[in-house]
Design a protein around this motif. Structure first.
Motif, PDB file in Angstrom:
ATOM      1  N   ALA A   1      11.164  -7.755 -16.884  1.00 33.93           N
ATOM      2  CA  ALA A   1      11.328  -6.320 -16.624  1.00 33.93           C
ATOM      3  C   ALA A   1      10.011  -5.698 -16.189  1.00 33.93           C
ATOM      4  O   ALA A   1       9.991  -4.827 -15.306  1.00 33.93           O
ATOM      5  N   SER A   2       8.906  -6.143 -16.780  1.00 37.14           N
ATOM      6  CA  SER A   2       7.609  -5.601 -16.365  1.00 37.14           C
ATOM      7  C   SER A   2       7.263  -6.023 -14.942  1.00 37.14           C
ATOM      8  O   SER A   2       6.675  -5.246 -14.191  1.00 37.14           O
ATOM      9  N   VAL A   3       7.659  -7.237 -14.538  1.00 37.32           N
ATOM     10  CA  VAL A   3       7.417  -7.673 -13.160  1.00 37.32           C
ATOM     11  C   VAL A   3       8.234  -6.837 -12.187  1.00 37.32           C
ATOM     12  O   VAL A   3       7.750  -6.428 -11.120  1.00 37.32           O
ATOM     13  N   ILE A   4       9.479  -6.538 -12.545  1.00 33.00           N
ATOM     14  CA  ILE A   4      10.316  -5.705 -11.678  1.00 33.00           C
ATOM     15  C   ILE A   4       9.722  -4.305 -11.552  1.00 33.00           C
ATOM     16  O   ILE A   4       9.717  -3.706 -10.468  1.00 33.00           O
ATOM     17  N   LEU A   5       9.200  -3.759 -12.642  1.00 34.55           N
ATOM     18  CA  LEU A   5       8.545  -2.453 -12.567  1.00 34.55           C
ATOM     19  C   LEU A   5       7.294  -2.514 -11.694  1.00 34.55           C
ATOM     20  O   LEU A   5       6.998  -1.562 -10.959  1.00 34.55           O
ATOM     21  N   LEU A   6       6.562  -3.626 -11.750  1.00 33.13           N
ATOM     22  CA  LEU A   6       5.393  -3.786 -10.895  1.00 33.13           C
ATOM     23  C   LEU A   6       5.794  -3.796  -9.420  1.00 33.13           C
ATOM     24  O   LEU A   6       5.126  -3.190  -8.576  1.00 33.13           O
ATOM     25  N   VAL A   7       6.891  -4.471  -9.110  1.00 33.70           N
ATOM     26  CA  VAL A   7       7.383  -4.477  -7.731  1.00 33.70           C
ATOM     27  C   VAL A   7       7.751  -3.058  -7.293  1.00 33.70           C
ATOM     28  O   VAL A   7       7.485  -2.648  -6.153  1.00 33.70           O
ATOM     29  N   GLY A   8       8.354  -2.285  -8.195  1.00 32.77           N
ATOM     30  CA  GLY A   8       8.685  -0.902  -7.872  1.00 32.77           C
ATOM     31  C   GLY A   8       7.450  -0.055  -7.612  1.00 32.77           C
ATOM     32  O   GLY A   8       7.444   0.793  -6.712  1.00 32.77           O
ATOM     33  N   ILE A   9       6.383  -0.282  -8.374  1.00 32.57           N
ATOM     34  CA  ILE A   9       5.138   0.456  -8.156  1.00 32.57           C
ATOM     35  C   ILE A   9       4.540   0.113  -6.798  1.00 32.57           C
ATOM     36  O   ILE A   9       4.092   0.994  -6.051  1.00 32.57           O
ATOM     37  N   ILE A  10       4.537  -1.187  -6.460  1.00 34.76           N
ATOM     38  CA  ILE A  10       4.000  -1.600  -5.162  1.00 34.76           C
ATOM     39  C   ILE A  10       4.826  -1.008  -4.026  1.00 34.76           C
ATOM     40  O   ILE A  10       4.292  -0.559  -3.002  1.00 34.76           O
ATOM     41  N   ALA A  11       6.148  -0.965  -4.202  1.00 27.19           N
ATOM     42  CA  ALA A  11       7.001  -0.371  -3.175  1.00 27.19           C
ATOM     43  C   ALA A  11       6.732   1.120  -3.025  1.00 27.19           C
ATOM     44  O   ALA A  11       6.725   1.651  -1.901  1.00 27.19           O
ATOM     45  N   ALA A  12       6.483   1.814  -4.144  1.00 24.61           N
ATOM     46  CA  ALA A  12       6.177   3.243  -4.062  1.00 24.61           C
ATOM     47  C   ALA A  12       4.861   3.487  -3.337  1.00 24.61           C
ATOM     48  O   ALA A  12       4.737   4.418  -2.529  1.00 24.61           O
ATOM     49  N   VAL A  13       3.872   2.641  -3.598  1.00 25.59           N
ATOM     50  CA  VAL A  13       2.588   2.776  -2.886  1.00 25.59           C
ATOM     51  C   VAL A  13       2.767   2.497  -1.398  1.00 25.59           C
ATOM     52  O   VAL A  13       2.204   3.190  -0.548  1.00 25.59           O
ATOM     53  N   ALA A  14       3.580   1.493  -1.067  1.00 23.80           N
ATOM     54  CA  ALA A  14       3.813   1.179   0.345  1.00 23.80           C
ATOM     55  C   ALA A  14       4.556   2.307   1.057  1.00 23.80           C
ATOM     56  O   ALA A  14       4.327   2.556   2.241  1.00 23.80           O
ATOM     57  N   LEU A  15       5.434   3.002   0.342  1.00 22.96           N
ATOM     58  CA  LEU A  15       6.158   4.114   0.955  1.00 22.96           C
ATOM     59  C   LEU A  15       5.258   5.311   1.208  1.00 22.96           C
ATOM     60  O   LEU A  15       5.422   6.022   2.199  1.00 22.96           O
ATOM     61  N   THR A  16       4.321   5.550   0.306  1.00 26.75           N
ATOM     62  CA  THR A  16       3.496   6.750   0.436  1.00 26.75           C
ATOM     63  C   THR A  16       2.369   6.579   1.437  1.00 26.75           C
ATOM     64  O   THR A  16       1.873   7.570   1.974  1.00 26.75           O
ATOM     65  N   GLN A  17       1.935   5.373   1.724  1.00 26.94           N
ATOM     66  CA  GLN A  17       0.845   5.166   2.674  1.00 26.94           C
ATOM     67  C   GLN A  17       1.434   5.147   4.076  1.00 26.94           C
ATOM     68  O   GLN A  17       1.979   4.164   4.544  1.00 26.94           O
ATOM     69  N   ARG A  18       1.316   6.273   4.759  1.00 24.23           N
ATOM     70  CA  ARG A  18       1.984   6.445   6.044  1.00 24.23           C
ATOM     71  C   ARG A  18       1.201   5.817   7.183  1.00 24.23           C
ATOM     72  O   ARG A  18       1.763   5.262   8.094  1.00 24.23           O
ATOM     73  N   ALA A  19      -0.099   5.970   7.225  1.00 25.30           N
ATOM     74  CA  ALA A  19      -0.897   5.470   8.347  1.00 25.30           C
ATOM     75  C   ALA A  19      -2.148   4.802   7.801  1.00 25.30           C
ATOM     76  O   ALA A  19      -2.519   4.969   6.642  1.00 25.30           O
ATOM     77  N   LYS A  20      -2.804   4.061   8.692  1.00 25.66           N
ATOM     78  CA  LYS A  20      -4.030   3.384   8.303  1.00 25.66           C
ATOM     79  C   LYS A  20      -5.145   4.400   8.149  1.00 25.66           C
ATOM     80  O   LYS A  20      -5.414   5.204   9.049  1.00 25.66           O
ATOM     81  N   ARG A  21      -5.789   4.374   7.014  1.00 31.00           N
ATOM     82  CA  ARG A  21      -6.853   5.330   6.747  1.00 31.00           C
ATOM     83  C   ARG A  21      -8.200   4.725   7.090  1.00 31.00           C
ATOM     84  O   ARG A  21      -8.455   3.558   6.797  1.00 31.00           O
ATOM     85  N   THR A  22      -9.035   5.523   7.704  1.00 32.89           N
ATOM     86  CA  THR A  22     -10.365   5.035   8.067  1.00 32.89           C
ATOM     87  C   THR A  22     -11.233   4.923   6.826  1.00 32.89           C
ATOM     88  O   THR A  22     -11.185   5.774   5.936  1.00 32.89           O
ATOM     89  N   ASN A  23     -12.037   3.892   6.792  1.00 28.38           N
ATOM     90  CA  ASN A  23     -12.929   3.647   5.661  1.00 28.38           C
ATOM     91  C   ASN A  23     -14.209   4.447   5.864  1.00 28.38           C
ATOM     92  O   ASN A  23     -14.873   4.328   6.895  1.00 28.38           O
ATOM     93  N   LYS A  24     -14.568   5.269   4.887  1.00 28.66           N
ATOM     94  CA  LYS A  24     -15.745   6.124   4.999  1.00 28.66           C
ATOM     95  C   LYS A  24     -16.933   5.579   4.217  1.00 28.66           C
ATOM     96  O   LYS A  24     -17.884   6.297   3.963  1.00 28.66           O
ATOM     97  N   SER A  25     -16.880   4.327   3.843  1.00 26.10           N
ATOM     98  CA  SER A  25     -17.998   3.747   3.096  1.00 26.10           C
ATOM     99  C   SER A  25     -19.151   3.427   4.035  1.00 26.10           C
ATOM    100  O   SER A  25     -18.977   3.220   5.231  1.00 26.10           O
ATOM    101  N   VAL A  26     -20.346   3.391   3.466  1.00 29.92           N
ATOM    102  CA  VAL A  26     -21.562   3.114   4.227  1.00 29.92           C
ATOM    103  C   VAL A  26     -22.066   1.729   3.850  1.00 29.92           C
ATOM    104  O   VAL A  26     -22.049   1.345   2.679  1.00 29.92           O
ATOM    105  N   SER A  27     -22.534   0.994   4.848  1.00 32.82           N
ATOM    106  CA  SER A  27     -23.047  -0.343   4.597  1.00 32.82           C
ATOM    107  C   SER A  27     -24.380  -0.254   3.842  1.00 32.82           C
ATOM    108  O   SER A  27     -25.279   0.499   4.231  1.00 32.82           O
ATOM    109  N   PRO A  28     -24.568  -1.017   2.750  1.00 33.01           N
ATOM    110  CA  PRO A  28     -25.838  -0.984   2.017  1.00 33.01           C
ATOM    111  C   PRO A  28     -27.024  -1.441   2.863  1.00 33.01           C
ATOM    112  O   PRO A  28     -28.144  -0.965   2.678  1.00 33.01           O
ATOM    113  N   SER A  29     -26.792  -2.389   3.796  1.00 33.74           N
ATOM    114  CA  SER A  29     -27.900  -2.841   4.632  1.00 33.74           C
ATOM    115  C   SER A  29     -28.413  -1.728   5.541  1.00 33.74           C
ATOM    116  O   SER A  29     -29.611  -1.653   5.828  1.00 33.74           O
ATOM    117  N   GLN A  30     -27.536  -0.849   5.976  1.00 38.04           N
ATOM    118  CA  GLN A  30     -27.979   0.284   6.780  1.00 38.04           C
ATOM    119  C   GLN A  30     -28.705   1.325   5.934  1.00 38.04           C
ATOM    120  O   GLN A  30     -29.644   1.972   6.394  1.00 38.04           O
TER     121      GLN A  30
END
Length: 200
Positions: A150-179
């Motif tokens: 049952a916990s695995v099925i709930l985990l699958v539901g959480i992953i599906a909810a995250v996949a539904l809410t992420q509509r487009a690819k988001r740009t990464n705003k992190s900065v490289s430490p070497s720079q």
């Protein structure tokens, strides 16, 4: 027919109808409301079995907290259902394979109890034990594998909810430490010389 038997069949019919409407309803809000009805009806069946703790926990936890939160999330997401239905057939083969594997695993684990493959040396519940103690003992000994499934099925539901809410690819705003290491102050800070003004 006894009154208790009539109530059981009446609640069971409502529960089957509500469960079917959960998976066949096109509107997610309607599906969530039918799921609330299914939880209420299941709690009534638990009351008939004299499992008051499970019935009250089902109403308080699932209907009172989880389903209300789920209903708010569904209403606030404004999911584009037409876009989701367009890619349904492309994901169907992979989803069917994963679903069949999960059904096979659940069948093996749950069938092991009836075939005698899983043995437990835990003492049986006595009349001195409370309802909660008996439930806890059974849940974490004899039914520990279904509990984990049952916990695995709930985990699958959480992953599906995250996949539904992420509509487009988001740009990464992190900065490289070497720079960041090679940044110099004169490249980032500019000091301006401004003449002072006297106020009258």
């Amino acid at each position: 027919m006894e009154f208790k038997t009539f109530v059981f069949y009446f609640l069971s019919a409502i529960l089957v109808f509500a469960g079917l409407r959960v998976i066949t309803s096109r509107n997610p809000v309607h599906a969530a409301l039918y799921l609330v009805l299914a939880f209420f009806t299941a709690s009534g069946v638990w009351m008939l079995l004299q499992a008051e703790f499970l019935a009250i926990a089902l109403v308080l936890v699932y209907v009172g907290a989880v389903m209300v939160l789920f209903l708010f999330v569904v209403m606030m997401l404004d999911i584009n259902l037409d876009r989701l239905r367009e890619g349904f057939w492309s994901y169907l083969p992979l989803g069917a394979i994963i679903g069949l594997l999960m059904v096979a695993e659940m069948g093996l684990v749950l069938g092991g109890n009836y075939l005698g493959l899983l043995e437990s040396s835990v003492r049986q519940a006595t009349t001195e034990d409370s309802n909660v103690q008996a439930i806890g003992r059974l849940m974490f000994t004899e039914y520990v594998y279904p509990f984990e499934l049952a916990s695995v099925i709930l985990l699958v539901g959480i992953i599906a909810a995250v996949a539904l809410t992420q509509r487009a690819k988001r740009t990464n705003k992190s900065v490289s430490p070497s720079q960041q290491v090679f940044v110099k102050a004169r490249d980032r800070v500019r000091v301006l010389q401004m003449p002072a003004e006297k106020s009258d």
